[in-house]
Enzyme design. Structure first.
Site, PDB file in Angstrom:
ATOM      1  N   GLU A 114     116.289 -11.913 -23.135  1.00  0.00           N
ATOM      2  CA  GLU A 114     115.300 -10.926 -23.537  1.00  0.00           C
ATOM      3  C   GLU A 114     115.961  -9.652 -24.045  1.00  0.00           C
ATOM      4  O   GLU A 114     115.326  -8.828 -24.708  1.00  0.00           O
ATOM      5  CB  GLU A 114     114.335 -10.624 -22.377  1.00  0.00           C
ATOM      6  CG  GLU A 114     114.988 -10.245 -21.061  1.00  0.00           C
ATOM      7  CD  GLU A 114     115.250  -8.755 -20.928  1.00  0.00           C
ATOM      8  OE1 GLU A 114     114.567  -7.983 -21.599  1.00  0.00           O
ATOM      9  OE2 GLU A 114     116.137  -8.400 -20.154  1.00  0.00           O
ATOM     10  N   HIS A 135     112.780 -12.555 -18.472  1.00  0.00           N
ATOM     11  CA  HIS A 135     113.386 -11.649 -17.499  1.00  0.00           C
ATOM     12  C   HIS A 135     114.032 -12.433 -16.355  1.00  0.00           C
ATOM     13  O   HIS A 135     115.141 -12.105 -15.909  1.00  0.00           O
ATOM     14  CB  HIS A 135     112.335 -10.683 -16.934  1.00  0.00           C
ATOM     15  CG  HIS A 135     112.068  -9.510 -17.809  1.00  0.00           C
ATOM     16  ND1 HIS A 135     111.078  -9.502 -18.759  1.00  0.00           N
ATOM     17  CD2 HIS A 135     112.666  -8.295 -17.890  1.00  0.00           C
ATOM     18  CE1 HIS A 135     111.073  -8.334 -19.381  1.00  0.00           C
ATOM     19  NE2 HIS A 135     112.027  -7.588 -18.879  1.00  0.00           N
TER      20      HIS A 135
END
Length: 352
Positions: A16, A317
């Site tokens: 990410e 995440h």
């Protein structure tokens, strides 16, 4: 620098590619006393490099660990962090913007939890801002889960910080947890209740009331559940803001869902966003919500034994945090499920 203290290099653009990679890498560097260099920080973001909230995490960690840093300035795309000893105590940090104090705490909490004595923090900045866990998610969801591992944290909010003014102020007390226990959050079990808050600062009372009524109506009609939502109007703040937060309490865990208001956004839309997230969780399989999953990983790897959880969504995440952990420690990670879908993580760390 000896061979045993060679620098670990982390690609800040992995996965990410956000600030979480930086915060997790620095926290592990501090705990393990392992120098680290993070390159290509936030390379994929619209405003790449270090922003004020990221710089404050570096400065704060450097202070509590008596560390040396290179490249710690706004806009920098690389940072070298050479940690010293973790020094528990009382610290005050002001981000100076509406940057998230809860994300700052993400960097400070793991090392201070593993220190030898209690610490207290006063953090000033954004307490309820976009792209970060709101203060109430910490107290209602994260901290109870951490307590099962052995981490004891208490926090109180003195002033709420909304975007763009910030200025929120929270106090945090962190007790030492030298021995962490493994955790199993695999089976959700039956739903035991839904509760939450509808809060506003410097806005008419009807905003909080409309948020609450919309959420209650949808939860009863669509989920066949009764909910208790408390109205908090005129909460202390330097700015304006509104917030709806819902907690689903099941036999196995707590899960949290929230939405923030902004100028031009109807109160009913704020409520709908939080209820939609709650509904998606309850209609999916998995014990914990996606946000809790990535926040638990940095603590699970220091437990004495296998830790496991199921989640309703394997996020970028979560995968990024697992990747960072594996750069620092020997750990066996088993993953079932695809990115973006439901899944299970089993993690067995080696003794650190």
């Amino acid at each position: 620098m000896t061979e045993s203290t060679c620098i670990i290099e982390i690609d800040g653009a992995y996965g990410e590619g956000g600030g979480q990679i930086l915060r997790t890498a620095l926290a592990f560097s501090a705990i393990l006393k392992q120098p680290v260099k993070v390159n290509r920080i936030r390379a994929g973001r619209r405003n790449p490099g270090l922003q004020p909230q990221h710089l404050k995490s570096i400065e704060a960690l450097a202070k509590i660990t008596r560390s040396e840093t290179e490249g710690a300035k706004i806009g920098s795309d690389k940072i070298t962090f050479i940690p010293g000893e973790i020094v528990p105590g009382h610290y005050e940090f002001d981000i100076g913007t509406a940057g998230s104090v809860t994300l700052l705490l993400q960097a400070l909490l793991p090392p201070l939890s593993l220190a030898q004595s209690k610490s207290s923090l006063i953090l000033t900045g954004g307490t309820h801002v976009a792209w970060s866990p709101p203060f109430h998610y910490l107290t209602e969801v994260l901290f109870p889960a951490l307590a099962q591992i052995g981490v004891q944290v208490r926090a109180e909010i003195e002033r709420w910080g909304w975007y763009p003014k910030g200025g929120g102020r929270m106090k945090v007390e962190i007790h030492p947890a030298p021995d962490l226990s493994p955790i199993s959050l695999v089976n959700r079990g039956a739903i035991q209740g839904v509760y939450g808050i509808s809060a506003t600062s410097n806005l008419p009372l009807h905003v909080a009331e409309r948020q609450r009524e919309r959420a209650l109506t949808r939860i009863e009609n669509e989920l066949n559940l009764k909910a208790e939502i408390e109205i908090l109007s005129a909460v202390p703040s330097n700015g304006q803001g509104s917030f709806l937060f819902l907690v689903a309490e099941t036999e196995g865990a707590k899960a949290g869902f929230s939405s923030l208001g902004k100028r031009g956004k109807r109160a009913e839309v704020v409520a709908d966003e939080a209820v939609d997230s709650l509904k998606k969780y309850l209609e999916s399989n998995g014990c914990i919500d996606p946000h809790l999953a990535d926040q638990l990983v940095p603590f699970m790897v220091f437990g004495d034994g296998r830790s496991s959880f199921t989640t309703t969504c394997i996020t970028e995440h979560l995968l990024s945090n697992l990747w960072v952990v594996e750069r620092f420690m020997k750990v066996s990670v088993s993953r079932m499920g695809r990115r973006g879908g439901e899944g299970r993580i089993d993690l067995i760390p080696e003794s650190y």
